[in-house]
Design a protein around this motif. Structure first.
Motif, PDB file in Angstrom:
ATOM      1  N   GLU A 278     -14.713   1.773   3.330  1.00 50.61           N
ATOM      2  CA  GLU A 278     -13.374   1.224   3.114  1.00 50.61           C
ATOM      3  C   GLU A 278     -13.232  -0.068   3.920  1.00 50.61           C
TER       4      GLU A 278
ATOM      5  N   TRP B  19     -17.014 -10.107   4.723  1.00 55.31           N
ATOM      6  CA  TRP B  19     -16.928  -8.663   4.516  1.00 55.31           C
ATOM      7  C   TRP B  19     -18.290  -8.068   4.184  1.00 55.31           C
TER       8      TRP B  19
ATOM      9  N   ASP C 259     -10.829  -3.224   5.030  1.00 49.78           N
ATOM     10  CA  ASP C 259      -9.445  -3.685   5.110  1.00 49.78           C
ATOM     11  C   ASP C 259      -9.211  -4.328   6.474  1.00 49.78           C
ATOM     12  N   GLN C 260      -7.974  -4.821   6.653  1.00 52.51           N
ATOM     13  CA  GLN C 260      -7.602  -5.431   7.918  1.00 52.51           C
ATOM     14  C   GLN C 260      -7.632  -4.389   9.038  1.00 52.51           C
TER      15      GLN C 260
ATOM     16  N   VAL D 197      -5.771  -6.867  -5.511  1.00 47.74           N
ATOM     17  CA  VAL D 197      -6.152  -7.811  -4.453  1.00 47.74           C
ATOM     18  C   VAL D 197      -6.188  -9.253  -4.946  1.00 47.74           C
TER      19      VAL D 197
ATOM     20  N   THR E  66      -4.341  -2.207   9.563  1.00 52.02           N
ATOM     21  CA  THR E  66      -4.127  -1.189   8.534  1.00 52.02           C
ATOM     22  C   THR E  66      -5.030   0.016   8.769  1.00 52.02           C
ATOM     23  N   GLN E  67      -6.287  -0.258   9.116  1.00 50.70           N
ATOM     24  CA  GLN E  67      -7.234   0.836   9.323  1.00 50.70           C
ATOM     25  C   GLN E  67      -6.906   1.639  10.578  1.00 50.70           C
TER      26      GLN E  67
ATOM     27  N   SER F 287     -12.073  -3.221  -6.442  1.00 50.96           N
ATOM     28  CA  SER F 287     -11.087  -4.148  -5.882  1.00 50.96           C
ATOM     29  C   SER F 287      -9.868  -4.109  -6.790  1.00 50.96           C
TER      30      SER F 287
ATOM     31  N   ALA G 156       0.834  -1.206   0.000  1.00 47.67           N
ATOM     32  CA  ALA G 156       0.000   0.000   0.000  1.00 47.67           C
ATOM     33  C   ALA G 156       0.867   1.254   0.000  1.00 47.67           C
TER      34      ALA G 156
ATOM     35  N   GLY H  40      -6.550  -0.130   1.661  1.00 44.69           N
ATOM     36  CA  GLY H  40      -5.172   0.334   1.850  1.00 44.69           C
ATOM     37  C   GLY H  40      -5.112   1.820   2.139  1.00 44.69           C
TER      38      GLY H  40
ATOM     39  N   GLY I 183     -10.157  -3.975   0.208  1.00 47.60           N
ATOM     40  CA  GLY I 183      -8.710  -3.844   0.328  1.00 47.60           C
ATOM     41  C   GLY I 183      -8.289  -2.413   0.095  1.00 47.60           C
TER      42      GLY I 183
END
Length: 285
Positions: free
Chosen positions: A113, A151, A115-116, A173, A119-120, A170, A13, A94, A92
């Motif tokens: 958004e 998700w 994401d994991q 990814v 990351t967020q 996407s 990212a 990022g 994803g």
């Protein structure tokens, strides 16, 4: 075990955000895509432009691919919003900066958004520190994919209206997911309301990449594997289109690198042009 948020985001990212920013510094006017917000969030050390993965010539094709796909996607998203779609989902996400660069749109459209969580957490912290965190209807949807969280279910829990159409993005990814996981993603999007649009990038097999570019791609694959994020899935355009139709999309089309070059890179004085390797699927419900 240390469960504190990561102090830096995913390296991929970061690279994408820096390529977007260095495009504005290295390449001829006019830029294909304008985005230096990611650079502000990352705040890299002085001299970041001299990193090996920022090489002006050696990474030119990859840099062009990143800004080309970003421009195509953004034009598509804005077109759908003009047609009345008011939900935008980024899988994803990022260091995506759509909401920060289009505050007037973000004030009217729900932007989700996905994401994991780590990351967020980093991104929200940096948005707060740079005072870019009060952007319209931006909604972070943390999903622990490794734990098997859905998700789409998390999306609805965070205010997404499944009865209204959306545009779903996407990019960068699919190559990290198994074939089964990619098929499942396609099936999940077919459940969205009629009038929804998916724009998804994917990597093509090595034999479809220009011979002179193959060594560079192989090097990228090796580095990705060494970093713990190996490329798993590659698709031929006809295969990806067929998968989308089999998943239940009534309409699916291939948008090629050649089409993106024709639309955004033709006539440039610097010869900037995306490398071979990445293509687009655009499908609608």
């Amino acid at each position: 075990m240390n469960n504190a948020p990561k102090t830096i985001p995913d390296h991929t990212a970061v690279r994408v955000a820096l390529w977007r920013a260095i495009h504005l510094q290295l390449d001829a006017y006019p830029p294909v895509f304008k985005d230096d917000v990611g650079l502000k969030l990352i705040a890299p050390e002085e001299g970041w432009q001299k990193r090996g993965d920022m090489h002006p010539v050696g990474t030119k094709g990859y840099r062009a691919s990143i800004v080309g796909r970003a421009r195509f996607l953004e034009d598509l998203v804005l077109e759908q919003i003009q047609k009345g779609v008011d939900q935008y989902v980024i899988l994803g996400a990022g260091l995506d900066t759509f909401a920060q660069r289009h505050p007037e749109v973000a004030s009217k459209v729900r932007i989700f958004e996905i994401d994991q969580p780590e990351t967020q957490a980093w991104k929200k912290k940096r948005l707060n520190e740079t005072r870019l965190d009060t952007i319209g209807h931006l909604q972070f949807v943390p999903v622990d994919f490794e734990a098997g969280e859905s998700w789409r279910e998390k999306l609805i829990q965070h205010g997404f209206n499944p009865n209204k159409p959306a545009v779903i993005a996407s990019t960068g990814v699919t190559m990290y997911l198994t074939l089964e996981a990619n098929i499942e993603t396609l099936k999940e999007v077919t459940k969205f309301a009629k009038g929804s649009t998916l724009a998804m990038t994917y990597m093509v097999p090595l034999d479809l990449i220009d011979p002179e570019e193959r060594p560079g791609h192989q090097m990228v694959y090796e580095k990705a594997k060494a970093a713990g994020t190996p490329f798993i899935s590659f698709f031929r355009p006809e295969e990806m289109t067929a998968l989308a139709l089999q998943a239940g999309f009534p309409n699916a089309k291939h948008v090629s690198r050649t089409q993106i070059i024709e639309k955004y890179f033709k006539g440039r004085t610097d010869g900037l042009e995306p490398s071979t390797g990445e293509e687009f699927l655009v499908a609608s419900t």
